[in-house]
Design an enzyme around this catalytic site. Structure first.
Site, PDB file in Angstrom:
ATOM      1  N   ILE A  65     -25.012 -57.865  13.414  1.00 26.62           N
ATOM      2  CA  ILE A  65     -25.800 -56.968  12.559  1.00 26.62           C
ATOM      3  C   ILE A  65     -25.700 -57.409  11.102  1.00 26.62           C
ATOM      4  O   ILE A  65     -26.709 -57.458  10.380  1.00 26.62           O
ATOM      5  CB  ILE A  65     -25.355 -55.502  12.733  1.00 26.62           C
ATOM      6  CG1 ILE A  65     -25.739 -55.003  14.124  1.00 26.62           C
ATOM      7  CG2 ILE A  65     -25.983 -54.618  11.654  1.00 26.62           C
ATOM      8  CD1 ILE A  65     -25.263 -53.590  14.429  1.00 26.62           C
TER       9      ILE A  65
ATOM     10  N   ASP B 262     -26.211 -43.675   6.615  1.00 27.43           N
ATOM     11  CA  ASP B 262     -26.800 -43.332   7.914  1.00 27.43           C
ATOM     12  C   ASP B 262     -25.757 -42.742   8.835  1.00 27.43           C
ATOM     13  O   ASP B 262     -26.103 -42.183   9.876  1.00 27.43           O
ATOM     14  CB  ASP B 262     -27.425 -44.572   8.563  1.00 27.43           C
ATOM     15  CG  ASP B 262     -28.150 -44.235   9.852  1.00 27.43           C
ATOM     16  OD1 ASP B 262     -28.968 -43.287   9.832  1.00 27.43           O
ATOM     17  OD2 ASP B 262     -27.907 -44.895  10.882  1.00 27.43           O
TER      18      ASP B 262
ATOM     19  N   GLY C  82     -20.805 -59.519  11.585  1.00 29.36           N
ATOM     20  CA  GLY C  82     -21.115 -59.856  12.963  1.00 29.36           C
ATOM     21  C   GLY C  82     -22.608 -60.078  13.098  1.00 29.36           C
ATOM     22  O   GLY C  82     -23.287 -60.475  12.147  1.00 29.36           O
TER      23      GLY C  82
ATOM     24  N   ARG D 193     -13.332 -59.910   9.597  1.00 29.69           N
ATOM     25  CA  ARG D 193     -11.889 -59.808   9.861  1.00 29.69           C
ATOM     26  C   ARG D 193     -11.165 -61.101   9.507  1.00 29.69           C
ATOM     27  O   ARG D 193     -10.061 -61.081   8.984  1.00 29.69           O
ATOM     28  CB  ARG D 193     -11.676 -59.461  11.333  1.00 29.69           C
ATOM     29  CG  ARG D 193     -10.223 -59.258  11.714  1.00 29.69           C
ATOM     30  CD  ARG D 193     -10.116 -58.710  13.118  1.00 29.69           C
ATOM     31  NE  ARG D 193     -10.820 -59.547  14.078  1.00 29.69           N
ATOM     32  CZ  ARG D 193     -10.939 -59.250  15.370  1.00 29.69           C
ATOM     33  NH1 ARG D 193     -10.421 -58.125  15.829  1.00 29.69           N
ATOM     34  NH2 ARG D 193     -11.598 -60.053  16.187  1.00 29.69           N
TER      35      ARG D 193
ATOM     36  N   GLY E 109     -20.896 -50.455  18.858  1.00 31.67           N
ATOM     37  CA  GLY E 109     -19.581 -49.838  18.766  1.00 31.67           C
ATOM     38  C   GLY E 109     -19.190 -49.186  20.083  1.00 31.67           C
ATOM     39  O   GLY E 109     -20.037 -48.606  20.773  1.00 31.67           O
TER      40      GLY E 109
ATOM     41  N   HIS F 187     -27.962 -40.878  11.353  1.00 30.34           N
ATOM     42  CA  HIS F 187     -27.531 -41.892  12.329  1.00 30.34           C
ATOM     43  C   HIS F 187     -28.717 -42.369  13.161  1.00 30.34           C
ATOM     44  O   HIS F 187     -28.738 -42.226  14.388  1.00 30.34           O
ATOM     45  CB  HIS F 187     -26.414 -41.342  13.226  1.00 30.34           C
ATOM     46  CG  HIS F 187     -25.593 -42.439  13.855  1.00 30.34           C
ATOM     47  ND1 HIS F 187     -24.307 -42.241  14.293  1.00 30.34           N
ATOM     48  CD2 HIS F 187     -25.877 -43.750  14.138  1.00 30.34           C
ATOM     49  CE1 HIS F 187     -23.831 -43.370  14.818  1.00 30.34           C
ATOM     50  NE2 HIS F 187     -24.771 -44.297  14.731  1.00 30.34           N
TER      51      HIS F 187
ATOM     52  N   ILE G 159     -24.115 -48.269   7.320  1.00 31.05           N
ATOM     53  CA  ILE G 159     -24.806 -48.204   8.610  1.00 31.05           C
ATOM     54  C   ILE G 159     -23.820 -48.561   9.725  1.00 31.05           C
ATOM     55  O   ILE G 159     -24.231 -48.917  10.831  1.00 31.05           O
ATOM     56  CB  ILE G 159     -26.054 -49.117   8.641  1.00 31.05           C
ATOM     57  CG1 ILE G 159     -25.752 -50.534   8.144  1.00 31.05           C
ATOM     58  CG2 ILE G 159     -27.165 -48.516   7.792  1.00 31.05           C
ATOM     59  CD1 ILE G 159     -25.244 -51.461   9.182  1.00 31.05           C
TER      60      ILE G 159
END
Length: 320
Positions: free
Chosen positions: A156, A259, A154, A177, A80, A283, A234
């Site tokens: 992950i 998380d 994606g 998306r 991110g 996290h 997550i």
């Protein structure tokens, strides 16, 4: 503290890992170490490649950017980039922002599976029983024969499905998306969520935080989840409307394993800490023993591409 040689005249790269610990760095650059917890290690005006400190607040990560007029590359160590995107207008024209797609796949997917299993089988409850010296038997939900929905397919999300494969899930549905096909099956568009949510026993959020996904998991999303379903996040805390989630948790209709939270860090006394059926971790999807070797390899590869003027990997945006 750094391997910067200020008098060499070579372009400079700031790295969040000690350069001496990364084998094979290109000799065409000088290097300085900065992890965001001290004064700038060198004159930032010389920096052409900025490796963003890992796990530092957005204001720390963005602080040097206004002082880097020669900057060509901003490389995060996170998938991110929401913590850096607001600073993109400060970048010199043509500077590239690259993320770390793939770096955290193994570690974050592993945690997603761990949270799912721990929440389904009530491991937190057993730990509390052990602390109290109590033998509490009983039936708990299994991952086997469950329907799982991955929101955000994606690298992950794909890695999460890889780890779900041996657990005999009844089905795994995928949402991203836009629609596409994969070797494992179709990926549905976000518009299909209303039809997919009622069937899911477990909903795993792995989507990046964008303007489109901020607050995606709102009251309407949660209402469509089946009674007793588990929400695993997550991704980013702001993907979920915390107030709406708390209403479902406090009623006992849904459970959650988180998380990431909004706000984050979760302050003492926040109701998420004590919400029924809720497991919270701070996290830690990325920070594991898998991080450092992969981070070094990413930086080494990107720097080699940079000095050879080859296309960089994982370019998210180019500054105007």
């Amino acid at each position: 503290m750094s391997a910067d040689h200020s008098g060499s005249g070579r372009p400079l790269a700031w790295l969040p890992i000690h350069p001496e610990e990364i084998d094979g760095l290109p000799g065409e650059l000088d290097y300085a170490y900065w992890a965001g917890v001290s004064d700038f290690p060198t004159d930032p005006a010389r920096c052409v490649f900025y490796g963003v400190p890992y796990l530092s607040p957005p204001e720390v990560c963005a602080r040097p950017l206004a002082h880097m007029p020669r900057l060509r590359v901003v490389q995060t160590l996170t998938a991110g980039v929401d913590h850096i995107l607001p600073a993109v207008p400060q970048l010199p024209s043509g500077a590239l922002l690259c993320n770390a797609r793939g770096l955290h796949d193994a570690s974050t997917a592993e945690l997603a599976l761990a949270l799912t299993l721990a929440a389904l089988r009530d491991i937190p409850g057993f730990v509390r029983a052990q602390d109290a010296g109590e033998w509490r038997q009983g039936f708990r939900p299994a991952l086997a024969d469950s329907s799982v929905l991955i929101v955000g397919y994606g690298s992950i999300g794909s890695a999460i499905e890889d780890r779900l494969a041996p657990f005999e899930c009844a089905r795994v549905a995928r949402v991203a998306r836009s629609a596409r096909n994969t070797a494992r099956g179709p990926v549905h568009p976000v518009a299909s969520l209303p039809e997919l949510l009622p069937d899911a026993d477990v909903v795993i959020l792995a989507t990046p935080l964008t303007e489109e996904t901020r607050g995606l998991v709102n009251a309407g999303f949660l209402t469509r989840m089946k009674d007793g379903a588990l929400l695993v996040n997550i991704a980013r805390g702001a993907v979920v409307d915390t107030k709406a989630l708390l209403a479902e948790l406090e009623s006992g209709r849904l459970r959650a394993a988180l998380d990431v939270t909004d706000p984050e860090p979760l302050p003492p006394g926040h109701p998420l800490w004590t919400a029924p059926g809720t497991l919270v971790t701070p996290h830690v999807g990325g920070p594991s023993s898998a991080f450092l070797p992969r981070a070094k390899a990413l930086l080494r590869d990107q720097l080699a591409r940079f000095v050879l003027d080859e296309p960089l990997r994982n370019v998210v945006v180019s500054a105007a």
